[in-house]
Scaffold this motif. Structure first.
Motif, short mmCIF file in Angstrom:
data_model
loop_
_atom_site.label_atom_id
_atom_site.label_comp_id
_atom_site.label_asym_id
_atom_site.label_seq_id
_atom_site.Cartn_x
_atom_site.Cartn_y
_atom_site.Cartn_z
N LEU A 1 30.68 3.34 15.35
CA LEU A 1 30.33 1.96 15.64
C LEU A 1 28.85 1.67 15.39
O LEU A 1 28.48 0.58 14.96
CB LEU A 1 30.67 1.61 17.09
CG LEU A 1 32.14 1.78 17.48
CD1 LEU A 1 32.31 1.52 18.97
CD2 LEU A 1 33.03 0.89 16.65
N ALA B 1 29.03 5.91 20.79
CA ALA B 1 29.32 4.86 19.81
C ALA B 1 28.95 5.33 18.40
O ALA B 1 29.65 5.02 17.44
CB ALA B 1 28.56 3.59 20.17
N GLY C 1 31.71 -0.80 12.72
CA GLY C 1 31.52 -1.23 14.11
C GLY C 1 31.66 -2.73 14.25
O GLY C 1 32.30 -3.23 15.17
#
Length: 94
Positions: free
Chosen positions: A61, A56, A85
């Motif tokens: 994000l 991520a 994100g």
């Protein structure tokens, strides 16, 4: 799979959604927070959550917010959601 579990979002989504409220947390904290609902999932391990958080981060994000050595001498990295994100979560996950 239990009926209650069918209504839960996929584990990876739940990991990302954990950060939506702006708080920072580490892989250890994510595992602890998600254990009541996802405890039976075999991918809810420290190693797998660390990998999901790193992915991520690489995708923009999440970002690293802090890091420290825990009492066992292990590196603990805290993450937080980026504006990008938050925008992606609101567009595609909510």
């Amino acid at each position: 799979m239990k009926a209650a579990q069918k209504k839960l979002p996929p584990l990876y989504y739940a990991i990302i959604l954990h950060f939506l409220d702006g708080k920072t947390d580490s892989a250890q904290g994510v595992v602890q927070a998600l254990s009541p609902n996802y405890g039976g999932y075999r991918l809810l391990t420290l190693k797998d959550v660390e990998e999901a958080l790193a992915t991520a981060k690489e995708n923009g994000l999440l970002e690293e917010a802090d890091f420290l050595m825990d009492e066992d001498g292990e590196l603990r990295i805290d993450y937080r959601m980026t504006e990008f994100g938050r925008d992606m979560v609101q567009r595609y996950l909510l």
